[in-house]
Design a protein around this motif. Sequence first.
Motif, mmCIF file in Angstrom:
data_model
loop_
_atom_site.group_PDB
_atom_site.id
_atom_site.type_symbol
_atom_site.label_atom_id
_atom_site.label_comp_id
_atom_site.label_asym_id
_atom_site.label_seq_id
_atom_site.Cartn_x
_atom_site.Cartn_y
_atom_site.Cartn_z
ATOM 1 N N UNK A 144 0.739 -1.730 0.260
ATOM 2 C CA UNK A 144 0.203 0.106 -0.168
ATOM 3 C C UNK A 144 0.967 1.325 -0.093
ATOM 4 N N UNK A 145 1.899 0.943 0.692
ATOM 5 C CA UNK A 145 2.633 1.866 1.243
ATOM 6 C C UNK A 145 3.848 2.362 -0.532
ATOM 7 N N UNK A 146 3.939 1.066 -0.463
ATOM 8 C CA UNK A 146 4.537 2.018 -2.582
ATOM 9 C C UNK A 146 3.259 2.655 -3.543
ATOM 10 N N UNK A 147 2.230 1.461 -3.306
ATOM 11 C CA UNK A 147 1.582 2.590 -4.806
ATOM 12 C C UNK A 147 1.526 3.898 -4.578
ATOM 13 N N UNK A 148 1.126 4.543 -2.980
ATOM 14 C CA UNK A 148 0.682 5.938 -2.512
ATOM 15 C C UNK A 148 1.163 5.996 -3.552
ATOM 16 N N UNK A 149 2.946 6.335 -2.917
ATOM 17 C CA UNK A 149 4.107 7.180 -3.771
ATOM 18 C C UNK A 149 4.720 6.955 -4.867
ATOM 19 N N UNK A 150 3.937 5.680 -5.946
ATOM 20 C CA UNK A 150 4.502 6.043 -6.854
ATOM 21 C C UNK A 150 3.483 6.198 -7.681
ATOM 22 N N UNK A 151 1.737 6.463 -7.405
ATOM 23 C CA UNK A 151 0.978 7.124 -8.156
ATOM 24 C C UNK A 151 0.750 8.294 -7.543
ATOM 25 N N UNK A 152 1.817 8.847 -6.094
ATOM 26 C CA UNK A 152 0.821 10.565 -6.151
ATOM 27 C C UNK A 152 1.897 11.645 -7.112
ATOM 28 N N UNK A 153 0.264 12.671 -7.653
ATOM 29 C CA UNK A 153 0.726 13.213 -7.723
ATOM 30 C C UNK A 153 0.921 14.427 -8.053
ATOM 31 N N UNK A 154 1.206 14.709 -6.336
ATOM 32 C CA UNK A 154 1.640 15.899 -6.234
ATOM 33 C C UNK A 154 2.356 15.954 -5.109
ATOM 34 N N UNK A 155 3.224 16.792 -4.834
ATOM 35 C CA UNK A 155 4.582 16.595 -4.092
ATOM 36 C C UNK A 155 3.678 16.425 -2.369
ATOM 37 N N UNK A 156 2.536 16.540 -1.689
ATOM 38 C CA UNK A 156 2.246 17.062 -0.877
ATOM 39 C C UNK A 156 1.775 16.043 -0.409
ATOM 40 N N UNK A 157 1.561 14.597 -1.071
ATOM 41 C CA UNK A 157 0.985 13.314 -1.160
ATOM 42 C C UNK A 157 1.696 12.905 -0.294
ATOM 43 N N UNK A 158 2.981 12.956 -0.340
ATOM 44 C CA UNK A 158 4.371 12.496 0.692
ATOM 45 C C UNK A 158 5.326 13.432 1.332
ATOM 46 N N UNK A 159 4.903 13.504 1.433
ATOM 47 C CA UNK A 159 5.274 15.231 2.821
ATOM 48 C C UNK A 159 4.499 15.009 3.940
ATOM 49 N N UNK A 160 5.455 15.095 4.934
ATOM 50 C CA UNK A 160 5.642 14.830 6.605
ATOM 51 C C UNK A 160 4.718 16.420 7.080
ATOM 52 N N UNK A 161 3.924 15.848 7.056
ATOM 53 C CA UNK A 161 2.712 17.607 8.371
ATOM 54 C C UNK A 161 2.819 17.722 9.339
ATOM 55 N N UNK A 162 3.229 19.081 10.220
ATOM 56 C CA UNK A 162 2.937 18.473 11.335
ATOM 57 C C UNK A 162 1.995 19.543 12.137
ATOM 58 N N UNK A 163 1.382 18.429 12.505
ATOM 59 C CA UNK A 163 0.130 19.731 13.721
ATOM 60 C C UNK A 163 0.716 20.898 14.555
ATOM 61 N N UNK A 164 -0.464 21.841 14.124
ATOM 62 C CA UNK A 164 -0.668 22.971 14.374
ATOM 63 C C UNK A 164 1.115 23.763 13.934
ATOM 64 N N UNK A 165 1.574 23.613 12.666
ATOM 65 C CA UNK A 165 2.596 24.136 12.361
ATOM 66 C C UNK A 165 2.173 24.468 10.342
ATOM 67 N N UNK A 166 1.599 25.423 9.833
ATOM 68 C CA UNK A 166 1.232 25.451 8.671
ATOM 69 C C UNK A 166 2.310 25.385 7.838
ATOM 70 N N UNK A 167 3.210 25.384 8.197
ATOM 71 C CA UNK A 167 3.956 26.269 6.604
ATOM 72 C C UNK A 167 5.590 25.158 6.874
ATOM 73 N N UNK A 168 5.244 24.486 8.152
ATOM 74 C CA UNK A 168 6.339 23.375 7.894
ATOM 75 C C UNK A 168 6.061 22.368 7.745
ATOM 76 N N UNK A 169 6.900 21.344 6.411
ATOM 77 C CA UNK A 169 6.623 20.118 6.300
ATOM 78 C C UNK A 169 8.342 19.901 5.717
ATOM 79 N N UNK A 170 8.685 18.619 5.486
ATOM 80 C CA UNK A 170 9.640 17.803 5.057
ATOM 81 C C UNK A 170 8.686 16.627 4.183
ATOM 82 N N UNK A 171 9.611 16.810 2.972
ATOM 83 C CA UNK A 171 9.378 15.702 1.760
ATOM 84 C C UNK A 171 9.832 14.631 2.214
ATOM 85 N N UNK A 172 9.172 13.719 2.150
ATOM 86 C CA UNK A 172 10.593 12.392 2.401
ATOM 87 C C UNK A 172 11.026 11.303 1.309
#
Length: 360
Positions: A144-172
Amino acid sequence: MLVWLSEYLAKYYHVFHVFQYITLRAILATITSLIVALIVGPFMIRRLSLHRVGQVVRNDGPQSHLSKAGTPTMGGALVLVAITFSTLLWSDLANRYIWLVLVVTLGFGAIGWWDDYLKLFLKNSKGLSARRKYFFQSLLGGGAACYLYFSASLPAETELIFPFFKHIVLPLGPFFILFAYFVIVGTSNAVNLTDGLDGLAILPSVMVAGALGIFAYVAGHVTFAGYLGVPYVPGAGEVVVFCGALVGAGLGFLWFNTYPAQVFMGDVGALSLGAALGLVAVIVRQEFVLLIMGGVFVLETVSVILQVASFKLTGKRIFRMAPIHHHFELKGWPEPRVIVRFWIITFVLVLCGLATLKLR
């Protein structure tokens, strides 16, 4: 399935356009799965009792549990039937996320069913070995993880989101696969560890699923996602229907699983529900929020890890018994008190998780 029918009928009767709204279909999915669970439940319990698929109770556990020996288990199959029927009925079957969550949920359910079958039908006390169980969980979770990664169409779909912080993201990058795998498999086993008292695992699963449904709706709506500062994931909104089906099925199961339980969930239910929650959180990019809302699951898992580590390193136990809900039982708390207090804690944690929608 009915989405396609409503699209056709809407050409002639405009009233059928209403079934294009995800919110309405999510509500109908919830009601449908609840009704299915309530109808199928008594029949399934009778069949399980007929085949003597009864719970085996450990002698070294709380003495109050000895009276539960023989109570039908593998009742999680009821939840899977209700979820699958309702999801297929009310969701857009052209949506890739719907098929992914169904395959993973049913796949983990099959692993749990195999484990329960070996224990209860073939009287193999060990059931499915831990190595084989984790191997098949890894296949499904990693797939399932591989499918989500290889089928992602936007960078946001594979970025790590931190709650309480709007602009802090970590590309994985490729590490997304490993991270998503651990979330799915870890949540599956965490819910399984929690499933030790009547209704203890199912209602927190229902509450977390309902909250994740809200996140899924926001993530799948480009305007709401932009306004609230959450990643926009095209197609994720349809997962609300699945979450609704899980909520309804869970409440229907709780009707029979509430104290004193007429049926237990078994691995077939606990493993599948945990995997479903983990996967939905990964899809909507809210893994840390899942960690907050599923705090009871985390607590149960950590208690087991600490207990095992302490005993191996020092020969002493931290808790009277792990998972921690048994510790409170052995301290003298009645089972219903433990259950309801854990429910209350989950309710508060779910509210905290939902608050992250605005507190960014």
